[in-house]
Design a protein around this motif. Sequence first.
Motif, mmCIF file in Angstrom:
data_model
loop_
_atom_site.group_PDB
_atom_site.id
_atom_site.type_symbol
_atom_site.label_atom_id
_atom_site.label_comp_id
_atom_site.label_asym_id
_atom_site.label_seq_id
_atom_site.Cartn_x
_atom_site.Cartn_y
_atom_site.Cartn_z
ATOM 1 N N ILE A 441 -5.633 -48.166 6.442
ATOM 2 C CA ILE A 441 -6.995 -47.755 6.098
ATOM 3 C C ILE A 441 -7.595 -46.888 7.195
ATOM 4 O O ILE A 441 -8.595 -46.195 6.991
ATOM 5 N N ARG A 442 -6.962 -46.876 8.360
ATOM 6 C CA ARG A 442 -7.417 -46.020 9.444
ATOM 7 C C ARG A 442 -7.351 -44.537 9.057
ATOM 8 O O ARG A 442 -8.053 -43.698 9.634
ATOM 9 N N PHE A 443 -6.511 -44.214 8.068
ATOM 10 C CA PHE A 443 -6.394 -42.823 7.660
ATOM 11 C C PHE A 443 -7.650 -42.318 6.945
ATOM 12 O O PHE A 443 -7.804 -41.107 6.748
ATOM 13 N N ILE A 444 -8.535 -43.221 6.549
ATOM 14 C CA ILE A 444 -9.818 -42.787 5.985
ATOM 15 C C ILE A 444 -10.578 -41.957 7.015
ATOM 16 O O ILE A 444 -11.168 -40.918 6.703
ATOM 17 N N SER A 445 -10.555 -42.406 8.265
ATOM 18 C CA SER A 445 -11.250 -41.662 9.316
ATOM 19 C C SER A 445 -10.559 -40.342 9.615
ATOM 20 O O SER A 445 -11.204 -39.374 10.013
ATOM 21 N N GLU A 446 -9.242 -40.304 9.447
ATOM 22 C CA GLU A 446 -8.549 -39.033 9.621
ATOM 23 C C GLU A 446 -8.987 -38.040 8.553
ATOM 24 O O GLU A 446 -9.196 -36.860 8.827
ATOM 25 N N LEU A 447 -9.150 -38.533 7.322
ATOM 26 C CA LEU A 447 -9.657 -37.664 6.258
ATOM 27 C C LEU A 447 -11.066 -37.178 6.582
ATOM 28 O O LEU A 447 -11.408 -36.015 6.326
ATOM 29 N N ALA A 448 -11.898 -38.059 7.134
ATOM 30 C CA ALA A 448 -13.263 -37.673 7.486
ATOM 31 C C ALA A 448 -13.256 -36.587 8.561
ATOM 32 O O ALA A 448 -14.054 -35.644 8.514
ATOM 33 N N SER A 449 -12.361 -36.718 9.516
ATOM 34 C CA SER A 449 -12.247 -35.698 10.556
ATOM 35 C C SER A 449 -11.825 -34.361 9.956
ATOM 36 O O SER A 449 -12.355 -33.301 10.310
ATOM 37 N N GLN A 450 -10.877 -34.398 9.028
ATOM 38 C CA GLN A 450 -10.453 -33.174 8.357
ATOM 39 C C GLN A 450 -11.620 -32.538 7.592
ATOM 40 O O GLN A 450 -11.815 -31.313 7.614
ATOM 41 N N ALA A 451 -12.383 -33.380 6.914
ATOM 42 C CA ALA A 451 -13.504 -32.875 6.116
ATOM 43 C C ALA A 451 -14.541 -32.196 6.995
ATOM 44 O O ALA A 451 -15.062 -31.122 6.663
ATOM 45 N N TYR A 452 -14.860 -32.807 8.130
ATOM 46 C CA TYR A 452 -15.850 -32.192 9.015
ATOM 47 C C TYR A 452 -15.316 -30.898 9.621
ATOM 48 O O TYR A 452 -16.045 -29.905 9.752
ATOM 49 N N ASN A 453 -14.037 -30.877 9.970
ATOM 50 C CA ASN A 453 -13.451 -29.645 10.493
ATOM 51 C C ASN A 453 -13.500 -28.524 9.460
ATOM 52 O O ASN A 453 -13.650 -27.345 9.806
ATOM 53 N N ALA A 454 -13.364 -28.891 8.183
ATOM 54 C CA ALA A 454 -13.461 -27.883 7.125
ATOM 55 C C ALA A 454 -14.869 -27.307 7.043
ATOM 56 O O ALA A 454 -15.057 -26.130 6.698
ATOM 57 N N VAL A 455 -15.867 -28.138 7.371
ATOM 58 C CA VAL A 455 -17.254 -27.661 7.375
ATOM 59 C C VAL A 455 -17.476 -26.695 8.530
ATOM 60 O O VAL A 455 -17.992 -25.587 8.348
ATOM 61 N N VAL A 456 -17.114 -27.097 9.751
ATOM 62 C CA VAL A 456 -17.399 -26.253 10.917
ATOM 63 C C VAL A 456 -16.573 -24.966 10.901
ATOM 64 O O VAL A 456 -16.974 -23.960 11.503
ATOM 65 N N SER A 457 -15.436 -24.975 10.203
ATOM 66 C CA SER A 457 -14.634 -23.757 10.097
ATOM 67 C C SER A 457 -15.119 -22.839 8.984
ATOM 68 O O SER A 457 -14.596 -21.748 8.795
ATOM 69 N N GLY A 458 -16.141 -23.291 8.233
ATOM 70 C CA GLY A 458 -16.718 -22.469 7.178
ATOM 71 C C GLY A 458 -15.947 -22.476 5.882
ATOM 72 O O GLY A 458 -16.242 -21.693 4.967
ATOM 73 N N LYS A 459 -14.979 -23.378 5.725
ATOM 74 C CA LYS A 459 -14.169 -23.400 4.515
ATOM 75 C C LYS A 459 -14.819 -24.195 3.393
ATOM 76 O O LYS A 459 -14.559 -23.936 2.214
ATOM 77 N N LEU A 460 -15.663 -25.171 3.759
ATOM 78 C CA LEU A 460 -16.357 -25.977 2.752
ATOM 79 C C LEU A 460 -17.795 -26.192 3.188
ATOM 80 O O LEU A 460 -18.091 -26.263 4.394
ATOM 81 N N SER A 461 -18.678 -26.321 2.221
ATOM 82 C CA SER A 461 -20.040 -26.749 2.540
ATOM 83 C C SER A 461 -20.020 -28.248 2.814
ATOM 84 O O SER A 461 -19.035 -28.941 2.529
ATOM 85 N N VAL A 462 -21.121 -28.762 3.349
ATOM 86 C CA VAL A 462 -21.202 -30.210 3.601
ATOM 87 C C VAL A 462 -21.015 -30.978 2.301
ATOM 88 O O VAL A 462 -20.265 -31.965 2.236
ATOM 89 N N GLU A 463 -21.686 -30.520 1.238
ATOM 90 C CA GLU A 463 -21.575 -31.212 -0.048
ATOM 91 C C GLU A 463 -20.139 -31.187 -0.570
ATOM 92 O O GLU A 463 -19.630 -32.200 -1.059
ATOM 93 N N GLN A 464 -19.483 -30.046 -0.453
ATOM 94 C CA GLN A 464 -18.099 -29.939 -0.920
ATOM 95 C C GLN A 464 -17.159 -30.824 -0.102
ATOM 96 O O GLN A 464 -16.264 -31.478 -0.647
ATOM 97 N N ALA A 465 -17.381 -30.838 1.214
ATOM 98 C CA ALA A 465 -16.502 -31.624 2.090
ATOM 99 C C ALA A 465 -16.637 -33.114 1.807
ATOM 100 O O ALA A 465 -15.638 -33.839 1.751
ATOM 101 N N LEU A 466 -17.866 -33.590 1.625
ATOM 102 C CA LEU A 466 -18.068 -35.009 1.351
ATOM 103 C C LEU A 466 -17.539 -35.389 -0.030
ATOM 104 O O LEU A 466 -17.026 -36.498 -0.224
ATOM 105 N N LYS A 467 -17.661 -34.478 -0.976
ATOM 106 C CA LYS A 467 -17.110 -34.735 -2.311
ATOM 107 C C LYS A 467 -15.584 -34.839 -2.244
ATOM 108 O O LYS A 467 -14.973 -35.735 -2.854
ATOM 109 N N GLU A 468 -14.963 -33.936 -1.500
ATOM 110 C CA GLU A 468 -13.510 -33.981 -1.342
ATOM 111 C C GLU A 468 -13.081 -35.224 -0.577
ATOM 112 O O GLU A 468 -12.066 -35.853 -0.900
ATOM 113 N N LEU A 469 -13.865 -35.602 0.436
ATOM 114 C CA LEU A 469 -13.573 -36.825 1.183
ATOM 115 C C LEU A 469 -13.653 -38.043 0.268
ATOM 116 O O LEU A 469 -12.822 -38.954 0.348
#
Length: 516
Positions: A441-469
Amino acid sequence: MNHIKGKKIRRWAVAGTALTMLVPLLAACSTDKTDDPKNRHTLRIGTMYGSKQDESYFRQQFTDIFEYTHDGIDIEVVPAIDYNEMQFDNMNGKEQTQQPDPLEKVKAIMTGSNPVDVMIFDFSLLGQLVGENLLKQLDTQMKEDEINASDFAATVIDGIKEEGNGNIYALTPTFMPSALFYNKKLFAKANVTPPHDGMNWDEVFNLAKQMSTGDGKDRVFGFSFSSYGGGENYWDIQNFLAPLKLRMYDENAEKMMVNSPKWTNMWKTVYGLYKDHIIPHQDDFVYDQPTDGKYNPFQGQMFLNGRVAMTIGDYSYISQIQQLNDNADKLKMEKLDWDVVTIPFHTEAANVGANINLSSLAGINTKAANSDDAWEFVKFINSEKWAQLKSRSMYEMPSRKAFIKAREGMTYNVEAFTKLKPFSNSQSQKDLEISRTKPNIRFISELASQAYNAVVSGKLSVEQALKELETRGNDLLQKLKTDPNGPMDDFYNQPPIGGNGDGSSGGGGIVRPMID
């Protein structure tokens, strides 16, 4: 686990040199000068982690002086989780070995056939140990021995009482507080009123926006969540969110809970600071590289180099500032004119600081066979003489107020370290059971880290990243429901959220701070 061990060893090691200084002072305290075997008894002290190989560090930190001054008492150290056992666990990358549950391991040495008399543990376990009636209430004995709770820092006592339903079930001789450090010269130059005690996060972020000026190598950033790293660091966000106790998934670990207005607002707040360049980006650290080829021991520390106006740092950060200022001429660097105020807090969790660590709480087991010596030990390591010794520490602050002072030759707002209550990152019994039985279940946090990195890199909006997460997290939770310890090939073979990210492990049902 090695990180936890290394940090504890660092703290324990500093007591070694001080040991010889205190022995003559306390020699007169010896309570029993006989070596008669009939008069000797054993005091069993439990620790959360340890091994025979590093037991000497623990003894230097806590027990050597006590044994020297109490001739009739022998100390036996009992680790709840033994490093020696853990390092040989099978971790083949395909099937995860169940990690030990710290609470269950601590309970085992407190309730077994030969229970420990004293337990030394982290603040995160205090509420559970009190709730299961495993710790003896200390208020009466403190009153009888004229130990006043008011002599201890409010940060320590208020936190202990809150977890103990208004009562005291443990004491700690030291704690690791944090504060908001700020550059006085930068604020004076910008003609902006500097921060003050009791500010919330919104107020600090507004100040940070006022203090952010310039471009390129001349850019001054208003704020940084830590002394190292840029705004891409997901773990800094996790520390920021921790006091809000936002859940990533429900208590049954069956459904993600991140796609919500609260999560969206918090991520947007932090990402806004990154997007507007209020906090540094990783690329900004290139400007801290020396141009003359000489080594700079403070390279990459933008606050120390005068490029960040405010940052969060723990008590030991003062040592780095002191080292810089003492050697500024040799390094051809400008001395830092600085001060501290209390850590910012969320209005929903007023006066609670996430970066305050009470890691050496000592409590008496309700099943202690030697409760008299147990109280003698707890009283001893929380005494004024002991606090006097610990006040020399460069890493932790003494709990007794009389010895909480600015370091010699320095002037700063030392009270800022003592005003807020520590955030309790205790997990529910159900969360602990999930972490233990479903280590993947620790991989949930890895997914969260990926999602936030997608936001700061401009690939996803916050809403899109959280939806994908939410989507990817729900898939993982369903997999763990049917196969909690199975291989993670499917996870590794999937592209990261947003097609980018370098997440790392950690986390849990509730967002918790990534500190020791």
